[in-house]
Design an enzyme around this catalytic site. Structure first.
Site, PDB file in Angstrom:
ATOM      1  CE1 TYR A 291      -1.769 -22.475-140.601  1.00  3.54           C
ATOM      2  CE2 TYR A 291      -3.813 -22.790-141.815  1.00  3.54           C
ATOM      3  CZ  TYR A 291      -2.789 -21.963-141.386  1.00  3.54           C
ATOM      4  OH  TYR A 291      -2.779 -20.641-141.746  1.00  3.54           O
TER       5      TYR A 291
ATOM      6  CG  PHE B   9     -10.670  -3.252-120.242  1.00  7.99           C
ATOM      7  CD1 PHE B   9     -10.434  -3.070-118.887  1.00  7.99           C
ATOM      8  CD2 PHE B   9      -9.670  -3.807-121.016  1.00  7.99           C
ATOM      9  CE1 PHE B   9      -9.220  -3.439-118.338  1.00  7.99           C
ATOM     10  CE2 PHE B   9      -8.461  -4.171-120.475  1.00  7.99           C
ATOM     11  CZ  PHE B   9      -8.228  -3.984-119.127  1.00  7.99           C
ATOM     12  CG  ASP B  10      -6.809  -0.644-120.329  1.00  4.28           C
ATOM     13  OD1 ASP B  10      -7.150  -1.723-120.815  1.00  4.28           O
ATOM     14  OD2 ASP B  10      -5.852  -0.538-119.529  1.00  4.28           O
TER      15      ASP B  10
ATOM     16  CG  ASP C 113     -15.588  -6.625-123.053  1.00  4.33           C
ATOM     17  OD1 ASP C 113     -15.268  -7.799-122.791  1.00  4.33           O
ATOM     18  OD2 ASP C 113     -14.812  -5.667-122.924  1.00  4.33           O
TER      19      ASP C 113
ATOM     20  CB  ALA D 282     -13.751 -10.075-120.106  1.00  8.24           C
TER      21      ALA D 282
ATOM     22  CE  LYS E 240      -9.503 -10.230-118.427  1.00  5.56           C
ATOM     23  NZ  LYS E 240      -8.860  -9.876-119.690  1.00  5.56           N
TER      24      LYS E 240
ATOM     25  CG  HIS F  88      -2.105   2.383-117.365  1.00  2.00           C
ATOM     26  ND1 HIS F  88      -2.752   2.872-118.472  1.00  2.00           N
ATOM     27  CD2 HIS F  88      -2.461   1.082-117.282  1.00  2.00           C
ATOM     28  CE1 HIS F  88      -3.480   1.920-119.012  1.00  2.00           C
ATOM     29  NE2 HIS F  88      -3.325   0.819-118.311  1.00  2.00           N
TER      30      HIS F  88
HETATM   31  N1  F0G Z   1     -12.452  -6.397-121.856  1.00  2.00           N
HETATM   32  C1  F0G Z   1     -12.377  -6.403-120.514  1.00  2.00           C
HETATM   33  C2  F0G Z   1     -13.594  -6.080-119.714  1.00  2.00           C
HETATM   34  C3  F0G Z   1     -11.163  -6.697-119.877  1.00  2.00           C
HETATM   35  O1  F0G Z   1     -11.103  -6.689-118.539  1.00  2.00           O
HETATM   36  C4  F0G Z   1     -10.033  -7.008-120.659  1.00  2.00           C
HETATM   37  C5  F0G Z   1      -8.748  -7.312-120.043  1.00  2.00           C
HETATM   38  C6  F0G Z   1     -10.164  -7.007-122.060  1.00  2.00           C
HETATM   39  C7  F0G Z   1     -11.392  -6.697-122.622  1.00  2.00           C
HETATM   40  C8  F0G Z   1      -9.008  -7.314-122.963  1.00  2.00           C
HETATM   41  O2  F0G Z   1      -8.732  -8.669-122.932  1.00  2.00           O
HETATM   42  O3  F0G Z   1      -6.400  -8.800-122.022  1.00  2.00           O
HETATM   43  O4  F0G Z   1      -7.449 -10.731-123.225  1.00  2.00           O
HETATM   44  O5  F0G Z   1      -6.771  -8.723-124.470  1.00  2.00           O
HETATM   45  N2  F0G Z   1      -8.504  -7.105-118.844  1.00  2.00           N
HETATM   46  C9  F0G Z   1      -7.313  -7.411-118.091  1.00  2.00           C
HETATM   47  C10 F0G Z   1      -7.405  -6.772-116.733  1.00  2.00           C
HETATM   48  C11 F0G Z   1      -6.030  -7.152-118.799  1.00  2.00           C
HETATM   49  O6  F0G Z   1      -6.393  -6.741-116.024  1.00  2.00           O
HETATM   50  O7  F0G Z   1      -8.488  -6.342-116.337  1.00  2.00           O
HETATM   51  P1  F0G Z   1      -7.259  -9.256-123.168  1.00  2.00           P
END
Ligand code: F0G
Length: 500
Positions: free
Chosen positions: A69, A121-122, A209, A211, A252, A444
């Site tokens: 843990y 990002f969304d 960010d 990713a 990713k 969406h």
């Molecule tokens: N930032 C970016 C640039 C992303 O592309 C994503 C996720 C996230 C943050 C959020 O990360 O999914 O681990 O919580 N992108 C995926 C996509 C879902 O399909 O582009 P997460």
């Protein structure tokens, strides 16, 4: 030379389906590809997130995972890897990227403040807006021209950044590398450096960010003369060194099925994030992940920054973009690494934005060949009223074909291109779609639609406003996420205002 730099030891069968079956599946899914089941899809290009194939070395590392843990050695191996890449002293695992966003933004932002980005990002936008703040995108001018081959169309607009910071009320600046919402385009180190300098001059925190940090580093090493010939890892280190910290989905470029990280320079901010982490995700040495996840991540971060792997992946993406272009399917240029974006708006001029042309193209890719993609157009990014009628169109109508890592081979990509070419032959016949049900937030993902008859199309949208309002409908772009989620008024401070 295009050759996957790996061979395959474990395989999964693809369930083959025919068009009549897919028509039934799609109708039952309310014409929303997110509602399909995996076995109803032949080639799944919905996302590159958490969908990669693990290597033998990652599986082996996973077996060495320690599930203690507190103080697991798996955490220390993970932390050493992230520290080596980023040089940030405070490193916290989280279960995925959006958890990192929620914790960092919730710790840092006050209601009414603005978050600036090349493009949020969304989920990043959602996590800003849920705090009663405004997420403002200021991409560079070149980003607007999807045909241009400018190598760094993911850049932020530095003049606008400076102007916003002079004006005040900005709580953070977040640079998305690569710019997923903006067509998967990379950001140059020069742009990151300058943006960081502007932020520092105004005392505003500047985060990445990250990713797709490794894919950004690869494109920098290929296209930014100052960094030509350097390894992606060296470039990545340079990139992280220019920011105050990062949030990242490691699903990713970490090539794992689950995982994320918050990494920070500032001890005070890190201590406050750690409190929120322990309260909401898990103790600081696991953050919602298991020990085996952390070990697979440490190994995945080494493989995800390997030059041969990145070269092969970029070549595969460019190959798909080339095949599509040859078939007359217009794509956003230049192709990035994680995805190819089809410009559906350009090939469906008979469908106005109100009838969601990019969604129509994505749906047809599935019906035609079982290929699942995602719309990034007015369905995802536009505003609609309570009848489901579009009131503000997205700037572009794109379909994203995201490529999972190490999963599909060249022949799979060729099949995708053939499917798109078949769709192109009948593009004039594609129907539009209208919303019949829409959730309160992040429309969406769970909305349901229906195809729109030709007769309806020729009559325009007259009559649509007579429809009953959609059940439970709240337009997030108008009313704000806070409002939609708990029914209360936005939190104190400046009320939510729409992003212009
Ligand atoms: N930032 C970016 C640039 C992303 O592309 C994503 C996720 C996230 C943050 C959020 O990360 O999914 O681990 O919580 N992108 C995926 C996509 C879902 O399909 O582009 P997460």
């Amino acid at each position: 030379m295009l050759m996957e730099p790996y061979r395959i030891k474990v395989v999964e069968p693809i369930t083959l389906t025919d068009r009549p079956e897919r028509e039934k599946f799609m109708a039952a899914a309310g014409y929303n590809p997110f509602n399909l089941r995996a076995e109803q899809v032949m080639i799944d290009l919905l996302t590159d997130s958490g969908t990669g194939a693990l290597s033998a070395a990652q599986q082996a590392a996973g077996m060495g995972g320690d599930e203690t843990y507190a103080g697991s050695p798996s955490f220390y191996r993970f932390r050493a890897e992230v520290e080596d890449l980023t040089s940030y002293p405070h490193i916290f695992p989280v279960h995925q990227g959006r958890a990192a966003e929620r914790i960092l933004f919730g710790t840092l932002l006050r209601p009414g403040q603005i978050s600036l980005s090349n493009t949020h990002f969304d989920t990043t936008r959602a996590n800003v807006e849920l705090l009663g703040c405004e997420a403002r995108d200021i991409p560079c001018e070149e980003a607007g021209d999807i045909r241009s081959d400018h190598p760094f169309k993911g850049n932020i607009d530095l003049a606008q950044l400076e102007a916003f910071l002079r004006w005040g009320n900005v709580g953070q600046v977040i640079m998305t590398v690569t710019n997923n919402g903006g067509g998967g385009q990379p950001v140059s180190i020069d742009n990151i450096r300058r943006a960081g300098e502007i932020c520092r001059a105004h005392g505003i925190p500047f985060f990445l960010d990250a990713a797709r940090f490794a894919e950004n580093a690869w494109l920098v090493s290929q296209n930014e003369p100052e960094f030509a010939g350097l390894s992606p890892r060296t470039v990545a280190r340079e990139m992280f060194a220019l920011a105050d910290g990062c949030v990242a989905s490691l699903k990713k470029d970490g090539i794992v099925h689950m995982g994320g990280v918050i990494a920070l320079r500032d001890a005070g901010l890190a201590a406050r994030c750690e409190q929120a982490l322990i309260a909401g995700e898990g103790f600081s040495t696991y953050g919602g992940l298991s020990g085996r996840d952390l070990d697979m991540l440490a190994q995945g971060l080494r493989e995800g920054t390997d030059a041969a792997y990145l070269r092969g992946r970029a070549a595969a993406t460019a190959h798909l973009a080339g095949l599509l272009t040859d078939a007359g399917v217009p794509v956003v240029r230049p192709p990035g690494v994680h995805a190819v974006y089809i410009d559906a708006g350009a090939v469906l001029p008979h469908l106005p934005a109100e009838l969601f042309p990019a969604h129509s193209f994505a749906t047809e890719l599935y019906l035609e060949g079982g290929v699942r993609a995602v719309e990034i157009g007015s369905l995802m990014c536009g505003s609609v009223d309570e009848h489901g009628v579009l009131t503000k169109a997205a700037p572009r109508e794109l379909v994203r074909l995201a490529l999972p890592r190490r999963v599909y081979t060249q022949s799979h990509l060729e099949y995708v291109a053939e499917t798109a070419a078949s769709v192109m032959k009948r593009v004039d016949e594609l129907p539009g779609y209208r919303l019949v049900d829409s959730p309160k937030v992040l429309r969406h993902f769970k909305c349901r639609l229906e195809p729109v008859e030709r007769s309806f199309r020729s009559g325009g949208l007259v009559g649509q406003a007579d429809r009953e309002p959609l059940a439970g409908f709240v337009d997030v772009h108008r009313d704000g996420f806070a409002d939609a989620v708990d029914g209360s008024a936005p939190r104190e401070g400046k009320p939510y205002s729409p992003v212009s």
